[in-house]
Design a protein around this motif. Structure first.
Motif, PDB file in Angstrom:
ATOM      1  N   PRO A  99     -37.736  18.959  24.275  1.00 30.35           N
ATOM      2  CA  PRO A  99     -36.274  18.937  24.370  1.00 30.35           C
ATOM      3  C   PRO A  99     -35.817  18.671  25.806  1.00 30.35           C
ATOM      4  O   PRO A  99     -36.394  19.200  26.762  1.00 30.35           O
ATOM      5  N   SER A 100     -34.798  17.838  25.951  1.00 29.50           N
ATOM      6  CA  SER A 100     -34.310  17.439  27.273  1.00 29.50           C
ATOM      7  C   SER A 100     -32.798  17.608  27.350  1.00 29.50           C
ATOM      8  O   SER A 100     -32.072  17.213  26.435  1.00 29.50           O
ATOM      9  N   ALA A 101     -32.337  18.160  28.457  1.00 26.49           N
ATOM     10  CA  ALA A 101     -30.905  18.326  28.665  1.00 26.49           C
ATOM     11  C   ALA A 101     -30.219  16.999  28.953  1.00 26.49           C
ATOM     12  O   ALA A 101     -29.005  16.866  28.744  1.00 26.49           O
ATOM     13  N   THR A 102     -30.963  16.009  29.417  1.00 27.17           N
ATOM     14  CA  THR A 102     -30.369  14.727  29.790  1.00 27.17           C
ATOM     15  C   THR A 102     -30.664  13.604  28.805  1.00 27.17           C
ATOM     16  O   THR A 102     -30.018  12.552  28.855  1.00 27.17           O
ATOM     17  N   ASP A 103     -31.633  13.806  27.914  1.00 28.75           N
ATOM     18  CA  ASP A 103     -32.011  12.785  26.944  1.00 28.75           C
ATOM     19  C   ASP A 103     -32.115  13.439  25.568  1.00 28.75           C
ATOM     20  O   ASP A 103     -33.194  13.861  25.157  1.00 28.75           O
ATOM     21  N   PRO A 104     -31.019  13.540  24.839  1.00 27.99           N
ATOM     22  CA  PRO A 104     -31.020  14.284  23.578  1.00 27.99           C
ATOM     23  C   PRO A 104     -31.914  13.688  22.498  1.00 27.99           C
ATOM     24  O   PRO A 104     -32.254  14.377  21.539  1.00 27.99           O
ATOM     25  N   ALA A 105     -32.313  12.430  22.625  1.00 23.08           N
ATOM     26  CA  ALA A 105     -33.185  11.807  21.626  1.00 23.08           C
ATOM     27  C   ALA A 105     -34.667  12.013  21.927  1.00 23.08           C
ATOM     28  O   ALA A 105     -35.525  11.633  21.124  1.00 23.08           O
ATOM     29  N   GLN A 106     -34.972  12.634  23.072  1.00 20.56           N
ATOM     30  CA  GLN A 106     -36.362  12.672  23.537  1.00 20.56           C
ATOM     31  C   GLN A 106     -37.299  13.417  22.593  1.00 20.56           C
ATOM     32  O   GLN A 106     -38.413  12.950  22.325  1.00 20.56           O
ATOM     33  N   SER A 107     -36.908  14.582  22.092  1.00 18.64           N
ATOM     34  CA  SER A 107     -37.867  15.388  21.329  1.00 18.64           C
ATOM     35  C   SER A 107     -38.318  14.689  20.057  1.00 18.64           C
ATOM     36  O   SER A 107     -39.513  14.676  19.735  1.00 18.64           O
ATOM     37  N   LEU A 108     -37.399  14.088  19.320  1.00 21.04           N
ATOM     38  CA  LEU A 108     -37.802  13.376  18.103  1.00 21.04           C
ATOM     39  C   LEU A 108     -38.556  12.093  18.436  1.00 21.04           C
ATOM     40  O   LEU A 108     -39.463  11.689  17.697  1.00 21.04           O
ATOM     41  N   ARG A 109     -38.215  11.455  19.543  1.00 20.86           N
ATOM     42  CA  ARG A 109     -38.958  10.260  19.958  1.00 20.86           C
ATOM     43  C   ARG A 109     -40.397  10.632  20.314  1.00 20.86           C
ATOM     44  O   ARG A 109     -41.354   9.948  19.927  1.00 20.86           O
ATOM     45  N   GLU A 110     -40.565  11.741  21.049  1.00 19.78           N
ATOM     46  CA  GLU A 110     -41.914  12.165  21.414  1.00 19.78           C
ATOM     47  C   GLU A 110     -42.684  12.690  20.208  1.00 19.78           C
ATOM     48  O   GLU A 110     -43.921  12.582  20.151  1.00 19.78           O
ATOM     49  N   ALA A 111     -41.958  13.222  19.220  1.00 19.02           N
ATOM     50  CA  ALA A 111     -42.631  13.627  17.973  1.00 19.02           C
ATOM     51  C   ALA A 111     -43.275  12.430  17.288  1.00 19.02           C
ATOM     52  O   ALA A 111     -44.355  12.531  16.705  1.00 19.02           O
ATOM     53  N   LYS A 112     -42.615  11.271  17.361  1.00 19.37           N
ATOM     54  CA  LYS A 112     -43.180  10.038  16.791  1.00 19.37           C
ATOM     55  C   LYS A 112     -44.413   9.590  17.584  1.00 19.37           C
ATOM     56  O   LYS A 112     -45.442   9.186  17.005  1.00 19.37           O
ATOM     57  N   ILE A 113     -44.329   9.648  18.903  1.00 19.08           N
ATOM     58  CA  ILE A 113     -45.481   9.304  19.746  1.00 19.08           C
ATOM     59  C   ILE A 113     -46.666  10.197  19.398  1.00 19.08           C
ATOM     60  O   ILE A 113     -47.804   9.735  19.217  1.00 19.08           O
TER      61      ILE A 113
END
Length: 403
Positions: free
Chosen positions: A376-390
């Protein structure tokens, strides 16, 4: 204190059969993928810890796995984590489940997050509580019978299965009536959702002393028996300190507590004195490697310093089916931070997961859950789901090395 043998531990031909034969084929586990994999060994120079020794870097993932449940994939080698066993703990995407659907077009709340994780390829999830944003379908608190029915409906809708939850373990011992009732409620919720396991994100005790681990074992045996009667396996999750050395020998301090060790690690002692039919474990592989880095010597009863480097995969193979769950969490080597590792998305670090999963075997029994505390990122709200795909893609790419 009673020391238990493990009747579930197979040997010889039985062990080989369990490695190759699907165990409880209907179970679908969360899949977690990363580009490189954690190493199982840390080099220890005489009296000092060196940088962890890295295994050969596995190939990077280049897309979704298409083996459709087969153990081999067009000559690429044996799949180490079958598709139905690829999972993720929802703590990794906690910002998404907590997101306000009225304020963002990104997936928000449990239902939309389940949909996105299923699109990534995951088949299993592990809960970290049952709360979401109040504006998401079902409201903020799904820790009820009705909430559990909603969660089960959404899991079924997207072809997911829940394998566990980091939830309520009674703080009282002996158990108060209120704590027992709450524990029973959580077991009921787990059964509605369809879990085989229920547990906690913490260690059985934070103590280093044998007497406290004896008390913890009594408590967990009792809780495990309650869970067993409801058809649930109760599990505890480790951090690094649980793999430190137990203080059980030597001179006593001014409070009458031992100051030296026989060389057994705290969680290994816990495994020996808990009933293997009642108490199970989830190894967090990242924190096990931190323990490997940090806890490599102990003071023996005679006052000498002894060396004993922890082998996470070796512990799993010794206790075998008592480890039905893993947190598949990656790290890069960092010998300056006091832990030896910095957390990164699965498959982008240095832990040798190819070797780890090859050694522990039982791929149709184990349930590896991708986890990254920092996604989870305070500046990139899409990061956690994107990294889940990675992470999914990297887990799907894991293959046993050809000899």
């Amino acid at each position: 204190m009673t020391s238990y043998s493990d009747p579930s531990r197979p040997t010889g031909a039985d062990a080989a059969a369990l490695t190759d034969t699907p165990d409880e084929a209907l179970r679908r586990s969360l899949g977690v993928a990363r580009r490189r994999f954690l190493s199982t060994c840390t080099a220890v120079a005489a009296g000092a810890v060196a940088a962890p020794v890295l295994g050969a870097a596995p190939a990077l993932a280049h897309g979704r796995d298409h083996d459709h449940g087969h153990d081999h994939d067009h000559g690429r080698g044996q799949v180490l984590v079958p598709p139905h066993k690829r999972g993720i703990i929802l703590y990794t995407v906690r910002d998404a489940t907590a997101r306000d659907p009225l304020a963002s077009d990104l997936p928000s709340g449990f239902r939309e997050v389940f949909k996105q994780l299923a699109r990534h390829g995951y088949r299993q999830v592990e809960f970290a509580g049952y709360r979401q944003h109040a504006n998401a379908p079902g409201g903020d608190n799904l820790e009820t019978v009705e909430g559990a029915k909603l969660l089960r409906r959404w899991l079924d809708e997207y072809g997911l299965r829940a394998q566990g939850n980091h939830g309520f373990i009674p703080p009282s011992w002996p158990l108060t009536t209120a704590d027992r009732d709450t524990f029973q409620k959580h077991l009921e919720i787990a059964n509605i959702i369809g879990m085989d396991h229920m547990g906690t994100g913490g260690d059985p005790t934070g103590s280093s002393y044998r007497a406290d681990w004896d008390v913890a074992a009594d408590k967990w045996n009792a809780l495990g028996e309650i869970a067993r009667r409801e058809g649930i396996k109760l599990y505890t999750h480790n951090h690094d300190s649980a793999y430190g050395f137990l203080l059980d020998r030597g001179p006593l301090d001014d409070q009458g507590r031992p100051t030296r060790s026989s060389g057994i690690r705290k969680l290994e002692y816990f495994l020996k004195i808990t009933d293997p039919k009642l108490v199970w474990l989830e190894m967090d592989i990242f924190w096990a490697h931190v323990a490997q880095y940090k806890f490599h010597t102990y003071t023996a009863p005679d006052g000498s310093t002894r060396r004993n480097v922890f082998d996470p995969a070796g512990l799993v193979t010794r206790y075998n089916k008592r480890y039905p769950l893993f947190h598949a969490k990656d790290g890069v080597v960092d010998t300056a931070n006091g832990m030896g590792w910095d957390m990164v998305p699965f498959g982008t670090g240095d832990i040798d997961y190819t070797t780890f999963f090859s050694r522990v075997g039982l791929s149709n029994y184990r349930n590896p859950m991708v986890e990254d505390d920092n996604s989870p990122s305070a500046t990139d709200p899409a990061q956690s789901l994107r990294e889940a795909k990675i992470s999914y893609d990297n887990m799907a790419a894991l293959r046993r090395r050809r000899r």
